[in-house]
Scaffold this motif. Sequence first.
Motif, PDB file in Angstrom:
ATOM      1  N   TYR A 115      64.834  14.106   1.226  1.00 14.96           N
ATOM      2  CA  TYR A 115      64.309  12.740   1.140  1.00 14.96           C
ATOM      3  C   TYR A 115      64.869  11.796   2.208  1.00 14.96           C
ATOM      4  CZ  TYR A 115      62.476   8.580  -1.265  1.00 14.96           C
ATOM      5  OH  TYR A 115      61.794   7.432  -1.592  1.00 14.96           O
ATOM      6  N   PRO A 116      66.175  11.871   2.532  1.00  8.33           N
ATOM      7  CA  PRO A 116      66.678  10.968   3.586  1.00  8.33           C
ATOM      8  C   PRO A 116      65.931  11.119   4.901  1.00  8.33           C
ATOM      9  CG  PRO A 116      68.499  11.995   2.433  1.00  8.33           C
ATOM     10  CD  PRO A 116      67.266  12.637   1.919  1.00  8.33           C
ATOM     11  N   ARG A 117      65.341  12.295   5.148  1.00  9.87           N
ATOM     12  CA  ARG A 117      64.632  12.500   6.413  1.00  9.87           C
ATOM     13  C   ARG A 117      63.347  11.673   6.490  1.00  9.87           C
ATOM     14  NH1 ARG A 117      65.042  17.540   9.958  1.00  9.87           N
ATOM     15  NH2 ARG A 117      65.033  15.721  11.298  1.00  9.87           N
ATOM     16  N   LEU A 118      62.875  11.215   5.329  1.00 10.90           N
ATOM     17  CA  LEU A 118      61.709  10.337   5.347  1.00 10.90           C
ATOM     18  C   LEU A 118      62.033   9.053   6.106  1.00 10.90           C
ATOM     19  CD1 LEU A 118      58.807   9.878   4.267  1.00 10.90           C
ATOM     20  CD2 LEU A 118      59.811   8.985   2.171  1.00 10.90           C
ATOM     21  N   PHE A 119      63.332   8.686   6.113  1.00  7.80           N
ATOM     22  CA  PHE A 119      63.752   7.411   6.699  1.00  7.80           C
ATOM     23  C   PHE A 119      64.571   7.613   7.958  1.00  7.80           C
ATOM     24  CE2 PHE A 119      62.150   5.300   3.055  1.00  7.80           C
ATOM     25  CZ  PHE A 119      62.434   6.109   1.982  1.00  7.80           C
ATOM     26  N   ALA A 128      57.442  15.809  20.536  1.00  9.17           N
ATOM     27  CA  ALA A 128      57.706  17.021  19.754  1.00  9.17           C
ATOM     28  C   ALA A 128      58.180  16.660  18.352  1.00  9.17           C
ATOM     29  CB  ALA A 128      58.752  17.888  20.459  1.00  9.17           C
ATOM     30  N   HIS A 129      59.060  15.664  18.298  1.00  9.41           N
ATOM     31  CA  HIS A 129      59.583  15.203  17.020  1.00  9.41           C
ATOM     32  C   HIS A 129      58.466  14.605  16.165  1.00  9.41           C
ATOM     33  CE1 HIS A 129      62.352  12.281  14.660  1.00  9.41           C
ATOM     34  NE2 HIS A 129      62.393  13.465  14.104  1.00  9.41           N
ATOM     35  N   ALA A 130      57.588  13.834  16.788  1.00  5.20           N
ATOM     36  CA  ALA A 130      56.488  13.219  16.048  1.00  5.20           C
ATOM     37  C   ALA A 130      55.549  14.279  15.483  1.00  5.20           C
ATOM     38  CB  ALA A 130      55.716  12.257  16.957  1.00  5.20           C
ATOM     39  N   LEU A 131      55.255  15.312  16.291  1.00  2.00           N
ATOM     40  CA  LEU A 131      54.373  16.377  15.823  1.00  2.00           C
ATOM     41  C   LEU A 131      55.016  17.161  14.682  1.00  2.00           C
ATOM     42  CD1 LEU A 131      52.968  17.693  19.214  1.00  2.00           C
ATOM     43  CD2 LEU A 131      51.734  16.418  17.451  1.00  2.00           C
ATOM     44  N   SER A 132      56.316  17.409  14.830  1.00  2.61           N
ATOM     45  CA  SER A 132      57.029  18.122  13.775  1.00  2.61           C
ATOM     46  C   SER A 132      56.977  17.321  12.476  1.00  2.61           C
ATOM     47  CB  SER A 132      58.470  18.383  14.235  1.00  2.61           C
ATOM     48  OG  SER A 132      59.340  18.415  13.151  1.00  2.61           O
ATOM     49  N   ARG A 133      57.148  16.004  12.559  1.00  5.82           N
ATOM     50  CA  ARG A 133      57.091  15.160  11.363  1.00  5.82           C
ATOM     51  C   ARG A 133      55.680  15.137  10.782  1.00  5.82           C
ATOM     52  NH1 ARG A 133      60.262   9.733  10.782  1.00  5.82           N
ATOM     53  NH2 ARG A 133      60.013  10.460   8.650  1.00  5.82           N
ATOM     54  N   ALA A 134      54.671  15.138  11.650  1.00  4.34           N
ATOM     55  CA  ALA A 134      53.285  15.163  11.169  1.00  4.34           C
ATOM     56  C   ALA A 134      53.009  16.450  10.402  1.00  4.34           C
ATOM     57  CB  ALA A 134      52.325  15.029  12.343  1.00  4.34           C
ATOM     58  N   SER A 135      53.542  17.569  10.890  1.00  9.39           N
ATOM     59  CA  SER A 135      53.310  18.834  10.204  1.00  9.39           C
ATOM     60  C   SER A 135      53.992  18.828   8.826  1.00  9.39           C
ATOM     61  CB  SER A 135      53.804  20.016  11.042  1.00  9.39           C
ATOM     62  OG  SER A 135      55.211  20.119  11.003  1.00  9.39           O
ATOM     63  N   VAL A 136      55.139  18.165   8.733  1.00  8.14           N
ATOM     64  CA  VAL A 136      55.814  18.055   7.441  1.00  8.14           C
ATOM     65  C   VAL A 136      54.993  17.206   6.489  1.00  8.14           C
ATOM     66  CG1 VAL A 136      57.836  17.109   6.269  1.00  8.14           C
ATOM     67  CG2 VAL A 136      58.130  18.474   8.327  1.00  8.14           C
TER      68      VAL A 136
ATOM     69  N   ARG B 159      76.499  18.213   6.424  1.00 10.56           N
ATOM     70  CA  ARG B 159      76.299  17.195   5.407  1.00 10.56           C
ATOM     71  C   ARG B 159      74.848  16.743   5.367  1.00 10.56           C
ATOM     72  NH1 ARG B 159      75.021  14.279   2.246  1.00 10.56           N
ATOM     73  NH2 ARG B 159      75.820  12.264   1.570  1.00 10.56           N
ATOM     74  N   ASP B 160      74.411  16.148   6.495  1.00 11.75           N
ATOM     75  CA  ASP B 160      73.073  15.581   6.509  1.00 11.75           C
ATOM     76  C   ASP B 160      72.070  16.676   6.795  1.00 11.75           C
ATOM     77  OD1 ASP B 160      73.406  12.834   6.023  1.00 11.75           O
ATOM     78  OD2 ASP B 160      74.322  12.650   7.998  1.00 11.75           O
ATOM     79  N   PRO B 161      70.962  16.684   6.080  1.00  6.41           N
ATOM     80  CA  PRO B 161      69.958  17.710   6.378  1.00  6.41           C
ATOM     81  C   PRO B 161      69.265  17.429   7.687  1.00  6.41           C
ATOM     82  CG  PRO B 161      69.120  16.194   4.745  1.00  6.41           C
ATOM     83  CD  PRO B 161      70.541  15.770   5.025  1.00  6.41           C
ATOM     84  N   GLY B 162      70.036  17.385   8.768  1.00  5.10           N
ATOM     85  CA  GLY B 162      69.439  17.352  10.092  1.00  5.10           C
ATOM     86  C   GLY B 162      69.178  15.986  10.674  1.00  5.10           C
ATOM     87  N   LEU B 163      69.737  14.935  10.091  1.00  5.78           N
ATOM     88  CA  LEU B 163      69.504  13.624  10.703  1.00  5.78           C
ATOM     89  C   LEU B 163      70.137  13.587  12.081  1.00  5.78           C
ATOM     90  CD1 LEU B 163      70.122  11.134   7.776  1.00  5.78           C
ATOM     91  CD2 LEU B 163      67.994  11.571   8.946  1.00  5.78           C
ATOM     92  N   GLY B 164      69.319  13.317  13.084  1.00 11.28           N
ATOM     93  CA  GLY B 164      69.856  13.168  14.421  1.00 11.28           C
ATOM     94  C   GLY B 164      70.039  14.465  15.170  1.00 11.28           C
ATOM     95  N   GLU B 165      69.774  15.612  14.543  1.00 12.22           N
ATOM     96  CA  GLU B 165      69.894  16.836  15.330  1.00 12.22           C
ATOM     97  C   GLU B 165      68.503  17.271  15.774  1.00 12.22           C
ATOM     98  OE1 GLU B 165      69.032  20.263  13.629  1.00 12.22           O
ATOM     99  OE2 GLU B 165      67.886  18.755  12.561  1.00 12.22           O
ATOM    100  N   GLY B 166      68.441  18.338  16.593  1.00 11.46           N
ATOM    101  CA  GLY B 166      67.156  18.730  17.176  1.00 11.46           C
ATOM    102  C   GLY B 166      66.183  19.224  16.123  1.00 11.46           C
ATOM    103  N   PRO B 167      64.901  19.209  16.446  1.00 11.94           N
ATOM    104  CA  PRO B 167      63.892  19.720  15.510  1.00 11.94           C
ATOM    105  C   PRO B 167      64.076  21.219  15.351  1.00 11.94           C
ATOM    106  CG  PRO B 167      62.899  19.337  17.633  1.00 11.94           C
ATOM    107  CD  PRO B 167      64.311  18.810  17.702  1.00 11.94           C
TER     108      PRO B 167
END
Lengths: 399, 167
Positions: A115-119, A128-136, B159-167
């Motif tokens: 859930y924290p990754r939503l924010f 690349a990051h935007a596309l990865s988030r779109a796929s999620v 700790r964090d599930p990937g905040l700030g690390e690569g995709p």
Amino acid sequence: MVRRAGAALTGLLAGLLHRRLPAPPERLRVGPFRTDAFSSPLRSERLTSQLGIALGTAFTICFVTGILSHGIQHPPSWFAWPARPVELYRVTQGVHVATGLVSVPLLLAKLWSVYPRLFEWPPARDLAHALSRASVLVLVAGGLFELTTGILDIARWYPAMPFFFTTAHHWVAWVTVGALVVHLGVKLPVVARALRRGSTAVDASRRGLLAAVGAAAGVLTLATVGQTIAPLSRLAVLAPRHPDIGPQGLPVNRTAMQAKVTDLVREPVYRLHIDGPRRVTLTRAQLAALPQHTVELPISCVEGWSATGHWTGVRVRDLLAMVGAPAGCRLRAESLETGTAYTHAVLPASHCRDPLSLLALGLNGAPLEADHGYPCRIIAPNLPGVMQTKWVGRLVVLP
Amino acid sequence: MKLTRVLLCTLGLVAGVYGVVNMLLTGPPLVVIGRYVVFAVVAALAHDLLLVPVALLAGALLARLAPAWLRGVLRAGLLISGVVTLATFPFVLHRGYHPTNPSALPLDYTRGLLVTLAAVWLGTAVAAAVRYVQCGHGHGEHGRAGAAPAPRLAAGDRRDPGLGEGP
């Protein structure tokens, strides 16, 4: 020269995907967007990966069993579904629904875990990051869609879905599974790193959380799976069906009244028409005078429940012989019910040949009741209930 | 690993595009497909904006009000209860029932849910008793004998599930 062009193209693509996008102003980073907003010490990459593997496995099982069920009902030309083992479809569809229910705690725990990754900040570092988030986003929305519509369907709460369930559930499954495989491709290094051997298991609380998720899946299963696994039916206090409850001791999906056939099936109105190289018309009494056989076969519904009955009737292959049908033919059974998608079904070739396939006139020692398809219905091994036509009015031999 | 990742992403993209294209060409009209999208988005929003905040609130209350030795057990009880209720409330509401077909949804699902929840909380109570004994009657005591160890990260975990690390 081709190699240099290829390398240049790859470089261009990588540059496009990884060019930094502008970040929103820092003053917008409030509430859940702050670094320390989510304080549960239980979250970790390893927990997320373990839940992800369990959930991915469950969704894969659901997809395979679901596509199989779809393929049996809408077979492509190259697909031949066998008539044996008798109980195979009962198992695959029972597994489909049970695994779908197990997926509920798995999906909810996984989504809590990430859930924290939503924010996350910035919301889109690069393309690349935007596309990865779109796929999620597609994966989450699709997964929730599949589980919600699946449960609404077995609860028979159709008005809650503003569309025809079957097609919706099928199409969104493809999109969801596509997003799942993309997600696996994106997250593979994270999963590999998080699950590496050699870590001491100090996270007792996380083990407790995983155990709780497993226990939730277990409770949900025990409370429902008795609708298809008869010995567990006493525990199934939350199952939408009970294998023993219904007319003649067997559940019913569609009643005669819903099908509007109550006038059409009465004697002396009723006739069975068989169209093959020869054409034959029979009354129910004439059908009953033909050699009868009794078989023990389950009704296995696409909704994941199943129940066994003892069916008495005429062998399909005997009827086919009566009209001179060629070897290897199929049979279309047309119901007296009209106006829905399920008013006729094609019996595959192997089922037409099989001695267990009957045009049944009786169930559990008595004539078929109206709700079970009086005066006759198709009953065959290893086939979804929806393809076993009730209130049969016409049989048509197909090549 | 890079090749595997590229293959997976491509395969997934192909499957997804196949689904969408096939749906557009052979499936229901665009209006109906629009309803699929709306339904899915509403489900995702309801989950993200209602369901998870409720879970987070429960977790926060648990951290604040429950003694450390009891927290895990209570969390399990609440988790199981919440999941079972959420997954089966359509049966309890009985909207799919029609008296012309009593074999569909034939049971008393309110009773069924209550019985299931009672069994869950009975199990939770037993687990709590076991935990109480395990912690050496730590209720109210300070020091290591009374507290469950805080979850530490295993070697290689993060700790964090990937905040700030690569995709």
